[in-house]
Design a protein around this motif. Structure first.
Motif, PDB file in Angstrom:
ATOM      1  N   LEU A  21       0.929  -1.135  -0.037  1.00  0.00           N
ATOM      2  CA  LEU A  21      -0.011   0.080  -0.100  1.00  0.00           C
ATOM      3  C   LEU A  21       0.922   1.251   0.126  1.00  0.00           C
ATOM      4  O   LEU A  21       0.509   2.152  -0.866  1.00  0.00           O
ATOM      5  N   ARG A  24       1.931   1.599  -3.775  1.00  0.00           N
ATOM      6  CA  ARG A  24       0.947   1.876  -4.439  1.00  0.00           C
ATOM      7  C   ARG A  24       0.143   3.388  -4.265  1.00  0.00           C
ATOM      8  O   ARG A  24      -0.253   4.027  -5.408  1.00  0.00           O
ATOM      9  N   THR A  25       0.152   3.773  -3.121  1.00  0.00           N
ATOM     10  CA  THR A  25      -0.489   4.805  -2.737  1.00  0.00           C
ATOM     11  C   THR A  25       0.235   6.336  -2.772  1.00  0.00           C
ATOM     12  O   THR A  25      -0.179   7.211  -3.042  1.00  0.00           O
ATOM     13  N   LEU A  80     -12.019  -1.456  -2.083  1.00  0.00           N
ATOM     14  CA  LEU A  80     -10.874  -0.825  -1.772  1.00  0.00           C
ATOM     15  C   LEU A  80      -9.433  -1.670  -2.302  1.00  0.00           C
ATOM     16  O   LEU A  80      -8.682  -0.824  -2.915  1.00  0.00           O
ATOM     17  N   PHE A  81      -9.576  -2.841  -2.010  1.00  0.00           N
ATOM     18  CA  PHE A  81      -8.299  -3.654  -2.608  1.00  0.00           C
ATOM     19  C   PHE A  81      -8.456  -3.504  -3.941  1.00  0.00           C
ATOM     20  O   PHE A  81      -7.272  -3.793  -4.834  1.00  0.00           O
ATOM     21  N   ASP A  82      -9.515  -3.833  -4.684  1.00  0.00           N
ATOM     22  CA  ASP A  82      -9.761  -3.679  -6.126  1.00  0.00           C
ATOM     23  C   ASP A  82      -9.257  -2.318  -6.747  1.00  0.00           C
ATOM     24  O   ASP A  82      -8.483  -2.339  -7.821  1.00  0.00           O
ATOM     25  N   SER A  83      -9.377  -1.263  -5.989  1.00  0.00           N
ATOM     26  CA  SER A  83      -9.137   0.058  -6.469  1.00  0.00           C
ATOM     27  C   SER A  83      -7.557   0.153  -6.527  1.00  0.00           C
ATOM     28  O   SER A  83      -6.854   0.731  -7.314  1.00  0.00           O
ATOM     29  N   LEU A  84      -6.790  -0.491  -5.360  1.00  0.00           N
ATOM     30  CA  LEU A  84      -5.527  -0.546  -5.073  1.00  0.00           C
ATOM     31  C   LEU A  84      -4.631  -1.349  -6.181  1.00  0.00           C
ATOM     32  O   LEU A  84      -3.596  -1.212  -6.385  1.00  0.00           O
ATOM     33  N   SER A  85      -5.332  -2.454  -6.656  1.00  0.00           N
ATOM     34  CA  SER A  85      -4.733  -3.350  -7.461  1.00  0.00           C
ATOM     35  C   SER A  85      -4.638  -2.864  -8.976  1.00  0.00           C
ATOM     36  O   SER A  85      -3.990  -3.374  -9.732  1.00  0.00           O
ATOM     37  N   ARG A  86      -5.383  -1.603  -9.420  1.00  0.00           N
ATOM     38  CA  ARG A  86      -5.458  -1.189 -10.589  1.00  0.00           C
ATOM     39  C   ARG A  86      -4.149  -0.397 -10.804  1.00  0.00           C
ATOM     40  O   ARG A  86      -3.367   0.263  -9.839  1.00  0.00           O
ATOM     41  N   THR A  88      -1.700   2.617 -11.890  1.00  0.00           N
ATOM     42  CA  THR A  88      -1.783   3.944 -12.058  1.00  0.00           C
ATOM     43  C   THR A  88      -1.185   4.394 -13.429  1.00  0.00           C
ATOM     44  O   THR A  88      -0.419   3.952 -14.168  1.00  0.00           O
ATOM     45  N   GLN A  92      -4.306   3.725 -17.232  1.00  0.00           N
ATOM     46  CA  GLN A  92      -5.295   3.291 -16.354  1.00  0.00           C
ATOM     47  C   GLN A  92      -6.656   3.328 -17.172  1.00  0.00           C
ATOM     48  O   GLN A  92      -6.957   4.493 -17.766  1.00  0.00           O
TER      49      GLN A  92
END
Length: 97
Positions: A21, A24-25, A80-86, A88, A92
């Motif tokens: 995280l 990714r973030t 949440l985890f779906d959005s973080l797995s995309r 960037t 995208q």
């Protein structure tokens, strides 16, 4: 609250999740301090949560509320985890179309 806790305690995060995280973030590492802590200490808490729920023996209306809370929590975690797995960046795309 009990449904929320049951989902979180029964699904302790991987010790690898805070670093993923962070990467990714772009948020500071300290933003994941609580998540790191739970990854280290929550391994066996699911049995305790379910034992407490069994001891409480809530009436059917409360069981429904607990299940509903658990389902909403699980759904939010999946989103949440779906959005973080995309990926960037410019490449995208939105999979919902």
């Amino acid at each position: 609250m009990l449904g929320y806790l049951a989902v979180l305690e029964a699904n302790a995060p991987s010790a690898l999740l805070p670093a993923l995280l962070f990467e990714r973030t772009g948020l500071p590492a300290r933003a994941f301090r609580t998540l790191r802590h739970h990854a280290e200490v929550d391994g066996g808490h699911s049995d305790a949560v379910f034992a407490i729920l069994e001891q409480l023996d809530p009436p059917p209306s409360h069981r429904f509320a607990i299940r509903t809370s658990a389902l909403h929590t699980a759904s939010a975690l999946i989103a949440l985890f779906d959005s973080l797995s995309r990926p960037t960046g410019k490449d995208q795309h939105d999979d919902r179309s």
